[in-house]
Design a protein around this motif. Structure first.
Motif, PDB file in Angstrom:
ATOM      1  N   ASP A 109       0.652  -1.112   0.177  1.00 31.13           N
ATOM      2  CA  ASP A 109       0.228   0.210  -0.068  1.00 31.13           C
ATOM      3  C   ASP A 109       1.182   1.052   0.291  1.00 31.13           C
ATOM      4  N   CYS A 110       2.358   1.382  -0.566  1.00 31.42           N
ATOM      5  CA  CYS A 110       3.338   2.415  -0.794  1.00 31.42           C
ATOM      6  C   CYS A 110       3.598   1.998  -1.731  1.00 31.42           C
ATOM      7  N   TYR A 111       4.130   3.590  -2.561  1.00 27.99           N
ATOM      8  CA  TYR A 111       5.598   3.543  -3.726  1.00 27.99           C
ATOM      9  C   TYR A 111       5.344   4.613  -2.901  1.00 27.99           C
ATOM     10  N   ILE A 112       6.919   4.640  -3.679  1.00 25.46           N
ATOM     11  CA  ILE A 112       8.170   5.384  -3.593  1.00 25.46           C
ATOM     12  C   ILE A 112       7.892   6.501  -4.619  1.00 25.46           C
ATOM     13  N   GLY A 113       8.964   7.648  -4.976  1.00 33.30           N
ATOM     14  CA  GLY A 113       9.074   8.469  -5.824  1.00 33.30           C
ATOM     15  C   GLY A 113      10.255   9.776  -6.081  1.00 33.30           C
ATOM     16  N   ALA A 114      10.851   9.826  -6.514  1.00 32.99           N
ATOM     17  CA  ALA A 114      11.611  11.218  -6.469  1.00 32.99           C
ATOM     18  C   ALA A 114      11.472  12.256  -6.859  1.00 32.99           C
ATOM     19  N   ASN A 123      24.100  16.426  -3.529  1.00 35.62           N
ATOM     20  CA  ASN A 123      23.131  16.225  -3.241  1.00 35.62           C
ATOM     21  C   ASN A 123      21.720  17.974  -3.882  1.00 35.62           C
ATOM     22  N   LYS A 124      22.248  18.470  -4.816  1.00 34.96           N
ATOM     23  CA  LYS A 124      20.964  19.724  -4.967  1.00 34.96           C
ATOM     24  C   LYS A 124      21.385  19.486  -6.422  1.00 34.96           C
ATOM     25  N   PRO A 125      20.717  18.890  -7.070  1.00 32.77           N
ATOM     26  CA  PRO A 125      20.080  19.608  -8.224  1.00 32.77           C
ATOM     27  C   PRO A 125      20.064  20.716  -8.337  1.00 32.77           C
ATOM     28  N   LEU A 126      20.058  21.259  -9.755  1.00 27.91           N
ATOM     29  CA  LEU A 126      20.274  22.625 -10.769  1.00 27.91           C
ATOM     30  C   LEU A 126      18.486  22.882 -10.839  1.00 27.91           C
ATOM     31  N   PRO A 127      17.934  24.050 -11.071  1.00 24.10           N
ATOM     32  CA  PRO A 127      16.479  24.307 -11.455  1.00 24.10           C
ATOM     33  C   PRO A 127      15.880  23.089 -12.527  1.00 24.10           C
ATOM     34  N   GLU A 128      16.803  23.198 -13.222  1.00 17.13           N
ATOM     35  CA  GLU A 128      16.407  22.936 -14.904  1.00 17.13           C
ATOM     36  C   GLU A 128      16.266  21.497 -14.667  1.00 17.13           C
ATOM     37  N   GLU A 129      16.844  20.724 -13.814  1.00 16.26           N
ATOM     38  CA  GLU A 129      16.762  19.237 -13.724  1.00 16.26           C
ATOM     39  C   GLU A 129      16.068  19.486 -12.958  1.00 16.26           C
ATOM     40  N   PHE A 130      15.206  20.236 -11.893  1.00 20.28           N
ATOM     41  CA  PHE A 130      14.294  19.222 -11.125  1.00 20.28           C
ATOM     42  C   PHE A 130      13.157  19.701 -12.425  1.00 20.28           C
ATOM     43  N   ASP A 131      12.764  20.722 -13.485  1.00 18.70           N
ATOM     44  CA  ASP A 131      12.332  20.881 -14.327  1.00 18.70           C
ATOM     45  C   ASP A 131      12.292  20.143 -14.961  1.00 18.70           C
ATOM     46  N   ASN A 132      13.360  19.220 -15.791  1.00 16.95           N
ATOM     47  CA  ASN A 132      13.132  18.275 -16.229  1.00 16.95           C
ATOM     48  C   ASN A 132      13.054  16.141 -16.654  1.00 16.95           C
ATOM     49  N   MET A 137       7.606  12.366 -12.689  1.00 18.44           N
ATOM     50  CA  MET A 137       6.253  12.373 -11.338  1.00 18.44           C
ATOM     51  C   MET A 137       4.629  12.640 -11.759  1.00 18.44           C
ATOM     52  N   VAL A 138       4.373  13.394 -12.298  1.00 11.52           N
ATOM     53  CA  VAL A 138       3.214  14.244 -13.041  1.00 11.52           C
ATOM     54  C   VAL A 138       2.960  12.732 -13.270  1.00 11.52           C
ATOM     55  N   GLU A 139       3.332  12.202 -14.338  1.00  6.07           N
ATOM     56  CA  GLU A 139       2.902  10.633 -14.985  1.00  6.07           C
ATOM     57  C   GLU A 139       2.776   9.413 -14.265  1.00  6.07           C
ATOM     58  N   GLU A 140       3.735   9.584 -12.739  1.00  7.16           N
ATOM     59  CA  GLU A 140       3.583   8.517 -11.698  1.00  7.16           C
ATOM     60  C   GLU A 140       2.209   9.118 -11.261  1.00  7.16           C
ATOM     61  N   LEU A 141       2.715  10.223 -10.454  1.00  5.36           N
ATOM     62  CA  LEU A 141       1.448  10.453  -9.613  1.00  5.36           C
ATOM     63  C   LEU A 141      -0.141  10.017 -10.756  1.00  5.36           C
ATOM     64  N   ARG A 142      -0.456  10.787 -12.155  1.00  2.77           N
ATOM     65  CA  ARG A 142      -1.392  10.388 -12.389  1.00  2.77           C
ATOM     66  C   ARG A 142      -1.772   9.139 -12.882  1.00  2.77           C
ATOM     67  N   LEU A 143      -0.910   7.560 -12.632  1.00  2.00           N
ATOM     68  CA  LEU A 143      -0.848   6.409 -12.339  1.00  2.00           C
ATOM     69  C   LEU A 143      -0.838   6.108 -11.497  1.00  2.00           C
ATOM     70  N   LEU A 144      -0.706   6.285 -10.264  1.00  2.00           N
ATOM     71  CA  LEU A 144      -0.793   5.759  -9.162  1.00  2.00           C
ATOM     72  C   LEU A 144      -2.747   6.431  -8.065  1.00  2.00           C
ATOM     73  N   ALA A 145      -3.220   6.206  -9.111  1.00  2.00           N
ATOM     74  CA  ALA A 145      -4.842   6.739  -9.163  1.00  2.00           C
ATOM     75  C   ALA A 145      -5.769   6.202  -7.835  1.00  2.00           C
ATOM     76  N   LEU A 162       3.033  19.690  -4.890  1.00  2.00           N
ATOM     77  CA  LEU A 162       2.205  20.830  -5.156  1.00  2.00           C
ATOM     78  C   LEU A 162       2.807  21.041  -6.311  1.00  2.00           C
ATOM     79  N   LYS A 163       3.519  21.664  -7.158  1.00  2.00           N
ATOM     80  CA  LYS A 163       4.356  21.594  -8.111  1.00  2.00           C
ATOM     81  C   LYS A 163       3.133  20.986  -9.171  1.00  2.00           C
ATOM     82  N   ALA A 164       3.318  19.418  -8.752  1.00  2.00           N
ATOM     83  CA  ALA A 164       3.269  18.780 -10.416  1.00  2.00           C
ATOM     84  C   ALA A 164       1.589  17.888  -9.745  1.00  2.00           C
ATOM     85  N   CYS A 165       0.840  18.864  -8.962  1.00  2.00           N
ATOM     86  CA  CYS A 165      -0.735  18.941  -8.664  1.00  2.00           C
ATOM     87  C   CYS A 165      -1.111  19.797  -9.303  1.00  2.00           C
ATOM     88  N   GLY A 166      -0.247  20.821  -9.635  1.00  2.00           N
ATOM     89  CA  GLY A 166      -0.737  22.097 -10.168  1.00  2.00           C
ATOM     90  C   GLY A 166      -1.044  21.231 -12.705  1.00  2.00           C
TER      91      GLY A 166
END
Length: 228
Positions: A109-114, A123-132, A137-145, A162-166
């Motif tokens: 009953d649990c799924y883990i993402g990043a 351990n510090k991604p750049l802003p464009e790396e988050f965006d890429n 994550m958006v697709e993962e959340l859509r599938l984990l209905a 929250l950004k992904a939910c938007g």
């Protein structure tokens, strides 16, 4: 094949961020002395868990000698030691440890993402790396209905969720939820978002995050799910 499996295959093949590709592959070649006999994964690390999960745990990025070595999120490092022990304690895993991909661990009953799927320098991604990485994550959340509770490990994961939910078309409350350890927010689309300090060594070694504090987050998640 499940849609999540297809998504994870795409994640593993990703090379959108040249800096991250170069770093993860260099780490996999050079290795750490204690892991010199390992064949490092050295690729993007996909999500892991129960495709019908009601709990989604979101971290920052794989550790250079953790997920980047083992190929499974939060596996083979001290952050993972904390996370899987807590998941086991509250019934979300069949064992309290996560050492390698074939160690028998199963999530319930649990799924883990990043937020970012490759180990980043420092351990510090750049802003464009988050965006890429955000579309994954958006697709993962859509599938984990069936997800009804989200535990965000750290402020970055909290804000990125929250950004992904938007991006998924959900209307974010105004004012927007603010990160804090143990703070929870029932969201209009039927999900409760819970913030937690990340179980990084920086937080656990200094006492900013204790076992008791960390357990309280997953106790809250379990209680909310059991009430449904």
């Amino acid at each position: 094949m499940r849609a999540l499996d297809l998504l994870n295959e795409r994640i593993v093949r990703c090379s959108r961020c040249p800096r991250l590709v170069a770093y993860r592959e260099a780490v996999a070649r050079v290795k750490r002395r204690q892991f010199r006999n390992w064949t490092y994964w050295g690729r993007p690390v996909p999500g892991f868990g129960d495709p019908d999960a009601r709990l989604y745990v979101l971290g920052l990025a794989p550790a250079a000698h953790g997920g980047n070595r083992t190929g499974r999120v939060f596996t083979g490092d001290r952050s993972g030691d904390w996370l899987y022990e807590a998941l086991y304690k509250f019934g979300f895993a069949n064992q309290p440890t996560s050492i390698h991909r074939n160690d028998g661990l199963r999530l319930r009953d649990c799924y883990i993402g990043a937020t970012v799927r490759c180990a980043p320098p420092g351990n510090k991604p750049l802003p464009e790396e988050f965006d890429n990485c955000q579309p994954y994550m958006v697709e993962e959340l859509r599938l984990l209905a069936r997800v009804r509770v989200v535990v965000a490990l750290g402020k970055i994961a909290f804000d990125r969720y929250l950004k992904a939910c938007g991006d998924l078309g959900h209307r974010i409350p105004s004012p927007s939820p603010v990160f804090g350890h143990g703070l929870s927010y029932p969201l209009p689309w039927g999900v409760t978002l819970i913030g937690s300090y990340h179980p990084s060594q920086q937080n656990t070694f200094t006492g900013k995050l204790t076992r008791r504090m960390f357990h309280s987050v997953f106790r809250q998640a379990r209680r909310r799910l059991d009430q449904r």
